[in-house]
Design an enzyme around this catalytic site. Structure first.
Site, PDB file in Angstrom:
ATOM      1  CB  CYS B 168      -0.955  -0.072   1.188  1.00  0.00           C
ATOM      2  SG  CYS B 168      -2.169   1.239   1.212  1.00  0.00           S
ATOM      3  CG  ASP B 321      -7.245  -2.243  -3.327  1.00  0.00           C
ATOM      4  OD1 ASP B 321      -7.849  -1.539  -2.499  1.00  0.00           O
ATOM      5  OD2 ASP B 321      -6.034  -2.490  -3.262  1.00  0.00           O
ATOM      6  CG  HIS B 350      -6.114  -2.581   0.270  1.00  0.00           C
ATOM      7  ND1 HIS B 350      -5.389  -1.992  -0.742  1.00  0.00           N
ATOM      8  CD2 HIS B 350      -5.490  -2.220   1.423  1.00  0.00           C
ATOM      9  CE1 HIS B 350      -4.384  -1.303  -0.209  1.00  0.00           C
ATOM     10  NE2 HIS B 350      -4.430  -1.429   1.101  1.00  0.00           N
TER      11      HIS B 350
END
Lengths: 199, 376
Positions: B168, B321, B350
């Site tokens: 991320c 996501d 995610h």
């Protein structure tokens, strides 16, 4: 299908106008009051009322910022309300035929889908992002007004204010960076020296 | 605090039973009443568990702290099998939430799986910034902390280069680091990097685009966790936000389900603040001006030029996501100059990408295979 991010725009605008009117009304009352209590522009009297006038002005800013928060919250909740209405309308579209019957699971999923569609389309809209950030921004303004008032009291107590501490923190961070760069350059120079010596 | 609903006999008239007759949709009143009793019991149990959770064990894979500074801890995981890969793998976690999502529970642990494949794993566990860290920026994180950590790992393993592996925001930081210090990176592995934010269609990107971040940082300093919670609550608010509690009530007697739920819930609401200057750059430079993607972002005195990256790249994205759109992550493969680059797409979300049975069975074997063939 109506766009949940565009609720009754007219109502929002009219609300904003009313609150703006209130705000300028407060301003004009304050101006008039200032004229009434006007004192000679030089001499001790002016100095004595300086703090008082400043406090009044800070309190006035606080009141105005509260009105701004209220106004932005209004817009925000109108958008939320509109999304809620949209969700109910989505739900009615999916209601079972008079002869049909839903089990609990079906009802739950239909409810969730209806609300999800309405609110996700609201949250991904430009108008919502603007409204949300307007609320945040007006809340910060209000907080800043409170800070200003409190900082004055800290000055009276001879304590460092947040703004003064911020300056020190910024200096410390920059000093740390300088030390880091110097240390790195020193290590590079040492490594270069060692390499030359061994050669 | 204990909450209990009053238990009482439910009369047929209260259950919606049609009169006369004792049938509700073909079921007897006794059957319906017992179902309602069971539901009340489940709700009570759910409430008890949520109000008084037992210790929730996370991050249980054995590790030691190799180094600790004001804003980071460097963890080294103890091998679970003989080390088969010499190139160390440094995992760079994000500045949002805590790193134990990568080691949430033994059978869904990203870290443990890579350890069992013979990799030597290090992890940067970022610490919470305090108010005095409000001027710490990406320059400090990337050029100072990350660089120092990379040197520690290189020296400890006696290698010139390491594999950098971000998740991320940590992926974006790994990308920045590789662009500036490529000589120390052998491979770059990114999971859901935030890159081309112009293409990001998520709620977070929408809110970030219009945020007056200067006012927020100048007034508040660090970004408080509450701001992030506000954003989380707008992400799939009903499909996930509400429905997960219905699912919990339904599965309240399933211990493994409850434990999984509690671990994820703990992680979701275990958010540190983010240093003021860092979040200013994140929102303004990356989300509002798209400077990282356009090779215009500056860290310290250097421009982060992604086209300079030529190390082997593995970019992993999740098709579903809702925190970082795949469209925002995929362009990384287009902007780097690497000859050896690979994009892997998986049908998950995610968090599902790194902490699920799906990732254990479908994602990690492929990641391990890619890494092994490019490591020493």
């Amino acid at each position: 299908m109506t766009d949940p991010s565009n609720p009754n725009q007219e109502a929002v605008e009219s609300n904003k106008r009313t609150l703006k009117g209130m705000s300028s009304e407060i301003d004009s009352v304050y101006q008039k009051w200032n004229e009434i209590v006007q004192l000679p522009s030089i001499g001790p009297m002016k100095a004595f009322v300086k703090d008082y006038n400043q406090y009044c002005s800070d309190l006035l800013s606080l009141v105005k910022s509260v009105i701004d928060v209220y106004s932005s919250m209004n817009n925000y909740w109108m958008q939320m309300g509109s999304a809620y209405t949209q969700a109910l309308s989505n739900l009615l579209k999916d209601k079972p035929s008079p002869s049909g019957q839903w089990d609990q699971e079906q009802l739950r999923m239909t409810l969730i889908d209806a609300f999800e569609d309405a609110f996700t389309s609201l949250f991904t809209s430009k108008d919502f992002a603007k409204a949300y950030n307007e609320v945040s921004s007006s809340q910060i303004d209000m907080m800043n007004c409170i800070h200003t008032i409190f900082e004055k009291n800290l000055e009276v107590l001879n304590l460092p204010t947040r703004s003064e501490l911020d300056i020190i923190l910024k200096d410390i961070t920059e000093l740390k960076r300088d030390i880091r760069d110097i240390r790195r350059e020193f290590e590079d120079a040492m490594a270069y020296g060692r390499a030359n010596n061994s050669a | 605090m204990q909450w209990h609903m009053e238990e009482r006999t439910i009369l047929p008239s209260e259950t919606g039973a049609r009169q006369p007759g004792n049938l509700i949709s073909g079921r007897s009143v006794t059957e319906t009443t017992s179902k309602q009793d069971d539901m009340i019991r489940r709700i009570n149990k759910t409430r008890d568990i949520l109000f008084e959770p037992n210790d929730i064990a996370v991050g249980t894979t054995a590790s030691e702290i190799l180094n600790e500074k004001r804003l980071f801890k460097l963890l080294h995981y103890k091998p679970v099998v003989g080390k088969t890969v010499r190139t160390p793998l440094l995992v760079v976690y994000a500045l949002i939430n805590k790193s134990y999502i990568l080691d949430l529970q033994p059978n869904k642990s990203w870290i443990r799986n890579l350890l069992s494949q013979g990799f030597d794993i290090y992890l940067i566990d970022w610490k919470s910034p305090t108010n005095s860290d409000k001027y710490v920026s990406f320059d400090d994180y990337v050029n100072y902390y990350m660089d120092e950590i990379v040197d520690i790992v290189r020296n400890r393993n006696s290698v010139e280069k390491i594999t950098l592996h971000g998740y991320c925001m940590g992926s974006s930081m790994s990308v920045m680091y590789t662009a500036l210090h490529q000589e120390k990176v052998r491979n770059l592995v990114t999971i859901a990097p935030v890159l081309d934010t112009r293409k990001d269609s998520t709620v977070i990107a929408n809110i970030a685009r219009y945020m007056d971040i200067d006012k927020l940082v100048d007034s508040i300093g660090n970004l408080p966790p509450e701001k992030l919670y506000e954003c989380y609550s707008a992400l799939k608010p009903f499909k996930q936000g509400v429905n997960k509690y219905f699912n919990l009530i339904e599965n309240i007697d399933n211990d493994s389900f409850v434990q999984n739920f509690m671990r994820i819930e703990k992680w979701l609401y275990d958010t540190p603040p983010i240093a003021g200057e860092t979040i200013r750059q994140w929102i303004k430079d990356i989300y509002q001006r798209n400077m990282l993607f356009n090779n215009e972002m500056r860290l310290g005195g250097s421009v982060v030029n992604l086209s300079k990256i030529n190390v082997p790249l593995l970019n992993i994205v999740a098709e579903e996501d809702h925190l970082v759109s795949p469209e925002c992550s995929v362009p990384l493969n287009e902007v780097v100059s690497s000859d050896d680059k690979r994009l892997m797409r998986f049908h998950t979300g995610h968090v599902g990408l790194i902490a699920s049975s799906y990732s254990q069975n479908n994602v990690l074997p492929k990641v391990g295979q890619w890494l092994r063939s490019r490591s020493q």
